[in-house]
Design an enzyme around this catalytic site. Structure first.
Site, PDB file in Angstrom:
ATOM      1  N   PRO A  21      -3.713  11.837   3.508  1.00 54.43           N
ATOM      2  CA  PRO A  21      -4.209  11.458   2.183  1.00 54.43           C
ATOM      3  C   PRO A  21      -5.734  11.466   2.119  1.00 54.43           C
ATOM      4  O   PRO A  21      -6.413  11.252   3.121  1.00 54.43           O
ATOM      5  CB  PRO A  21      -3.704  10.012   2.006  1.00 54.43           C
ATOM      6  CG  PRO A  21      -2.774   9.738   3.135  1.00 54.43           C
ATOM      7  CD  PRO A  21      -3.154  10.676   4.229  1.00 54.43           C
ATOM      8  N   CYS A  33       6.883  -6.379  13.026  1.00 54.37           N
ATOM      9  CA  CYS A  33       6.634  -5.432  14.120  1.00 54.37           C
ATOM     10  C   CYS A  33       5.162  -5.047  14.153  1.00 54.37           C
ATOM     11  O   CYS A  33       4.597  -4.642  13.142  1.00 54.37           O
ATOM     12  CB  CYS A  33       7.497  -4.177  13.919  1.00 54.37           C
ATOM     13  SG  CYS A  33       7.150  -2.866  15.107  1.00 54.37           S
ATOM     14  N   ASP A  34       4.568  -5.168  15.331  1.00 56.50           N
ATOM     15  CA  ASP A  34       3.185  -4.728  15.556  1.00 56.50           C
ATOM     16  C   ASP A  34       3.254  -3.429  16.348  1.00 56.50           C
ATOM     17  O   ASP A  34       3.630  -3.433  17.529  1.00 56.50           O
ATOM     18  CB  ASP A  34       2.438  -5.807  16.344  1.00 56.50           C
ATOM     19  CG  ASP A  34       1.019  -5.381  16.724  1.00 56.50           C
ATOM     20  OD1 ASP A  34       0.633  -4.235  16.425  1.00 56.50           O
ATOM     21  OD2 ASP A  34       0.310  -6.207  17.333  1.00 56.50           O
ATOM     22  N   VAL A  35       2.878  -2.317  15.731  1.00 55.75           N
ATOM     23  CA  VAL A  35       3.043  -1.022  16.410  1.00 55.75           C
ATOM     24  C   VAL A  35       2.122  -0.878  17.625  1.00 55.75           C
ATOM     25  O   VAL A  35       2.336  -0.005  18.468  1.00 55.75           O
ATOM     26  CB  VAL A  35       2.822   0.171  15.446  1.00 55.75           C
ATOM     27  CG1 VAL A  35       3.860   0.165  14.337  1.00 55.75           C
ATOM     28  CG2 VAL A  35       1.395   0.218  14.899  1.00 55.75           C
ATOM     29  N   GLY A  48       0.787  -1.236   0.000  1.00 59.20           N
ATOM     30  CA  GLY A  48       0.000   0.000   0.000  1.00 59.20           C
ATOM     31  C   GLY A  48       0.813   1.278   0.000  1.00 59.20           C
ATOM     32  O   GLY A  48       1.888   1.367  -0.607  1.00 59.20           O
ATOM     33  N   LYS A  98      -7.821   9.464  13.389  1.00 58.50           N
ATOM     34  CA  LYS A  98      -7.023  10.326  12.509  1.00 58.50           C
ATOM     35  C   LYS A  98      -7.091  11.789  12.948  1.00 58.50           C
ATOM     36  O   LYS A  98      -6.177  12.575  12.684  1.00 58.50           O
ATOM     37  CB  LYS A  98      -7.483  10.163  11.062  1.00 58.50           C
ATOM     38  CG  LYS A  98      -7.158   8.778  10.497  1.00 58.50           C
ATOM     39  CD  LYS A  98      -5.669   8.469  10.511  1.00 58.50           C
ATOM     40  CE  LYS A  98      -5.329   7.144   9.846  1.00 58.50           C
ATOM     41  NZ  LYS A  98      -3.893   6.848   9.821  1.00 58.50           N
ATOM     42  N   ASN A 105       3.182   5.112   9.239  1.00 58.29           N
ATOM     43  CA  ASN A 105       2.156   4.853   8.219  1.00 58.29           C
ATOM     44  C   ASN A 105       1.171   3.756   8.636  1.00 58.29           C
ATOM     45  O   ASN A 105       0.026   3.752   8.175  1.00 58.29           O
ATOM     46  CB  ASN A 105       2.862   4.460   6.917  1.00 58.29           C
ATOM     47  CG  ASN A 105       1.933   3.792   5.938  1.00 58.29           C
ATOM     48  OD1 ASN A 105       1.162   4.447   5.224  1.00 58.29           O
ATOM     49  ND2 ASN A 105       1.956   2.453   5.892  1.00 58.29           N
ATOM     50  N   ASP A 121       6.538  -4.215   9.806  1.00 59.60           N
ATOM     51  CA  ASP A 121       5.159  -4.642   9.529  1.00 59.60           C
ATOM     52  C   ASP A 121       4.999  -6.061  10.064  1.00 59.60           C
ATOM     53  O   ASP A 121       5.932  -6.872   9.914  1.00 59.60           O
ATOM     54  CB  ASP A 121       4.925  -4.613   7.994  1.00 59.60           C
ATOM     55  CG  ASP A 121       3.451  -4.616   7.603  1.00 59.60           C
ATOM     56  OD1 ASP A 121       2.716  -5.522   8.046  1.00 59.60           O
ATOM     57  OD2 ASP A 121       3.047  -3.721   6.833  1.00 59.60           O
ATOM     58  N   TYR A 145     -12.384   5.276  13.159  1.00 59.90           N
ATOM     59  CA  TYR A 145     -11.293   5.637  12.256  1.00 59.90           C
ATOM     60  C   TYR A 145     -11.107   7.157  12.170  1.00 59.90           C
ATOM     61  O   TYR A 145      -9.985   7.670  12.297  1.00 59.90           O
ATOM     62  CB  TYR A 145     -11.562   5.066  10.860  1.00 59.90           C
ATOM     63  CG  TYR A 145     -10.466   5.431   9.882  1.00 59.90           C
ATOM     64  CD1 TYR A 145      -9.203   4.869   9.984  1.00 59.90           C
ATOM     65  CD2 TYR A 145     -10.695   6.374   8.877  1.00 59.90           C
ATOM     66  CE1 TYR A 145      -8.194   5.227   9.104  1.00 59.90           C
ATOM     67  CE2 TYR A 145      -9.694   6.727   7.997  1.00 59.90           C
ATOM     68  CZ  TYR A 145      -8.436   6.154   8.117  1.00 59.90           C
ATOM     69  OH  TYR A 145      -7.432   6.510   7.251  1.00 59.90           O
TER      70      TYR A 145
HETATM   71  N1  LIG Z   1      -6.094   4.112   1.379  1.00 62.48           N
HETATM   72  C1  LIG Z   1      -6.681   5.247   1.712  1.00 62.48           C
HETATM   73  O1  LIG Z   1      -7.657   5.697   1.094  1.00 62.48           O
HETATM   74  C2  LIG Z   1      -6.159   6.056   2.881  1.00 62.48           C
HETATM   75  C3  LIG Z   1      -6.640   7.364   3.036  1.00 62.48           C
HETATM   76  C4  LIG Z   1      -6.183   8.126   4.088  1.00 62.48           C
HETATM   77  C5  LIG Z   1      -5.253   7.600   4.955  1.00 62.48           C
HETATM   78  N2  LIG Z   1      -4.802   6.333   4.792  1.00 62.48           N
HETATM   79  C6  LIG Z   1      -3.830   5.832   5.763  1.00 62.48           C
HETATM   80  O2  LIG Z   1      -2.678   5.395   5.085  1.00 62.48           O
HETATM   81  C7  LIG Z   1      -2.045   4.353   5.842  1.00 62.48           C
HETATM   82  C8  LIG Z   1      -1.773   3.175   4.946  1.00 62.48           C
HETATM   83  O3  LIG Z   1      -3.006   2.739   4.404  1.00 62.48           O
HETATM   84  P1  LIG Z   1      -3.130   1.786   3.140  1.00 62.48           P
HETATM   85  O4  LIG Z   1      -4.334   2.217   2.417  1.00 62.48           O
HETATM   86  O5  LIG Z   1      -1.829   1.705   2.422  1.00 62.48           O
HETATM   87  O6  LIG Z   1      -3.470   0.398   3.855  1.00 62.48           O
HETATM   88  P2  LIG Z   1      -3.182  -1.117   3.499  1.00 62.48           P
HETATM   89  O7  LIG Z   1      -4.244  -1.853   4.231  1.00 62.48           O
HETATM   90  O8  LIG Z   1      -2.977  -1.364   2.048  1.00 62.48           O
HETATM   91  O9  LIG Z   1      -1.783  -1.369   4.240  1.00 62.48           O
HETATM   92  C9  LIG Z   1      -1.675  -1.236   5.622  1.00 62.48           C
HETATM   93  C10 LIG Z   1      -0.372  -1.858   6.092  1.00 62.48           C
HETATM   94  O10 LIG Z   1      -0.282  -1.627   7.502  1.00 62.48           O
HETATM   95  C11 LIG Z   1       0.117  -2.838   8.121  1.00 62.48           C
HETATM   96  N3  LIG Z   1      -0.340  -2.874   9.506  1.00 62.48           N
HETATM   97  C12 LIG Z   1      -1.600  -3.076   9.965  1.00 62.48           C
HETATM   98  N4  LIG Z   1      -1.607  -3.137  11.299  1.00 62.48           N
HETATM   99  C13 LIG Z   1      -0.322  -2.950  11.691  1.00 62.48           C
HETATM  100  C14 LIG Z   1       0.309  -2.910  12.969  1.00 62.48           C
HETATM  101  N5  LIG Z   1      -0.392  -3.102  14.091  1.00 62.48           N
HETATM  102  N6  LIG Z   1       1.643  -2.692  13.009  1.00 62.48           N
HETATM  103  C15 LIG Z   1       2.358  -2.505  11.874  1.00 62.48           C
HETATM  104  N7  LIG Z   1       1.814  -2.541  10.649  1.00 62.48           N
HETATM  105  C16 LIG Z   1       0.481  -2.770  10.571  1.00 62.48           C
HETATM  106  C17 LIG Z   1      -0.538  -3.933   7.279  1.00 62.48           C
HETATM  107  O11 LIG Z   1       0.074  -5.200   7.492  1.00 62.48           O
HETATM  108  C18 LIG Z   1      -0.344  -3.386   5.876  1.00 62.48           C
HETATM  109  O12 LIG Z   1       0.901  -3.763   5.325  1.00 62.48           O
HETATM  110  C19 LIG Z   1      -2.985   4.064   7.021  1.00 62.48           C
HETATM  111  O13 LIG Z   1      -2.551   4.757   8.167  1.00 62.48           O
HETATM  112  C20 LIG Z   1      -4.317   4.621   6.526  1.00 62.48           C
HETATM  113  O14 LIG Z   1      -5.173   4.969   7.587  1.00 62.48           O
HETATM  114  C21 LIG Z   1      -5.236   5.542   3.766  1.00 62.48           C
END
Ligand SMILES: NC(=O)c1ccc[n+]([C@@H]2O[C@H](COP(=O)([O-])OP(=O)(O)OC[C@H]3O[C@@H](n4cnc5c(N)ncnc54)[C@H](O)[C@@H]3O)[C@@H](O)[C@H]2O)c1
Length: 244
Positions: free
Chosen positions: A178, A52-54, A13, A152, A80, A33, A148
């Protein structure tokens, strides 16, 4: 200068796109991750993956200790990791306390855990850059995703307070917010795709899908020397939906 950059949740992502951006400019990337970290890192030069689990402070401390043992410094932290794309919209009375806590534990507690582990090293170095990945939803107040959106919104306060506290130590803290992005997780969620994809294109000034790559330039800029006097700020990157 080649930097050491930790990027949480970067196995896929938006995080992975940002990791690619850092790697392309010659930095050493740490993908932190719980799922797929090593496999993702294997596709990038100079990258390592650490499970890693944050949400778990012990897991974060162990990850940071491993980075310090290997590299001896940490220049950039990109917070992220977040729970979003696995969520389904629903009224607040149907959000269980457990679901609420899980979202907060990753999206808010996780940022505190990583900062707590990394900041002492950045203070010792006298410099560092921390970038939170927030969300434009905090400004829009979208319905049916209360946990959510609230998580944020917390990132705004966290960013400002951390920036004031850490600025005297040479550490900058910013928030990249984003809009709706077609990340790997989003593409796997049929409900969110049906609910948001066309709606967001309609609301944008820029009439197209937004991809993870659209966020990389802003992330690199905010973490780089050219942003040396930018801190405590939130930059919305959403193709022109929310303007402030
Ligand atoms: N996609 C969107 O539309 C969007 C919009 C605004 C903000 N965001 C933010 O962007 C960030 C990334 O989102 P994305 O769309 O790429 O998501 P995604 O679901 O494609 O990827 C998320 C990643 O975070 C990892 N993850 C989940 N829980 C975790 C934890 N406890 N510790 C470490 N890693 C963990 C997952 O394994 C995955 O690799 C997030 O913070 C999300 O809230 C996304």
């Amino acid at each position: 200068m080649s930097r050491i950059a930790i990027i949480t949740g970067a196995a896929q992502g938006i995080g992975f796109a940002i990791a690619e951006g850092f790697a392309a400019r010659g930095d050493h990337v740490v993908i932190a991750d719980p799922r797929g970290a090593a496999a993702a890192a294997a596709t990038l030069p100079r990258a390592i993956g650490i499970g890693c689990d944050v949400a778990d402070p012990a897991s974060v401390d162990a990850m940071v200790a491993e980075v310090m043992a290997r590299h001896g410094r940490i220049d950039v932290l990109v917070n992220n990791a977040g729970i979003f794309t696995s969520l389904l919209p629903g009224p607040l009375e149907e959000i269980t306390p457990e679901a609420w806590r899980r979202v907060m534990s990753v999206n808010v507690d996780g940022l505190f855990h990583t900062a707590r582990a990394v900041v002492p090293h950045m203070k010792a170095q006298g410099q560092g850059a921390i970038l939170h990945i927030g969300s434009a939803t905090a400004f829009k107040g979208n319905p049916l995703m209360l946990h959510y959106v609230t998580s944020k919104a917390a990132v705004l306060g966290l960013t400002r307070s951390m920036a004031r506290e850490l600025g005297p130590h040479g550490i900058r803290v910013n928030n990249l917010a984003p809009g709706y992005t077609l990340s790997d997780g989003m593409l796997a969620n049929d409900v969110q795709l049906a609910r948001g994809r066309q709606k967001n294109i309609d609301e944008r000034a820029m009439k197209r899908d937004m991809m993870p790559a659209d966020l990389v330039g802003a992330a690199l800029f905010l973490c780089g020397d050219q942003a040396g006097m930018i801190t405590g700020q939130t930059l919305v990157v959403d193709g022109g939906v929310f303007m402030h």
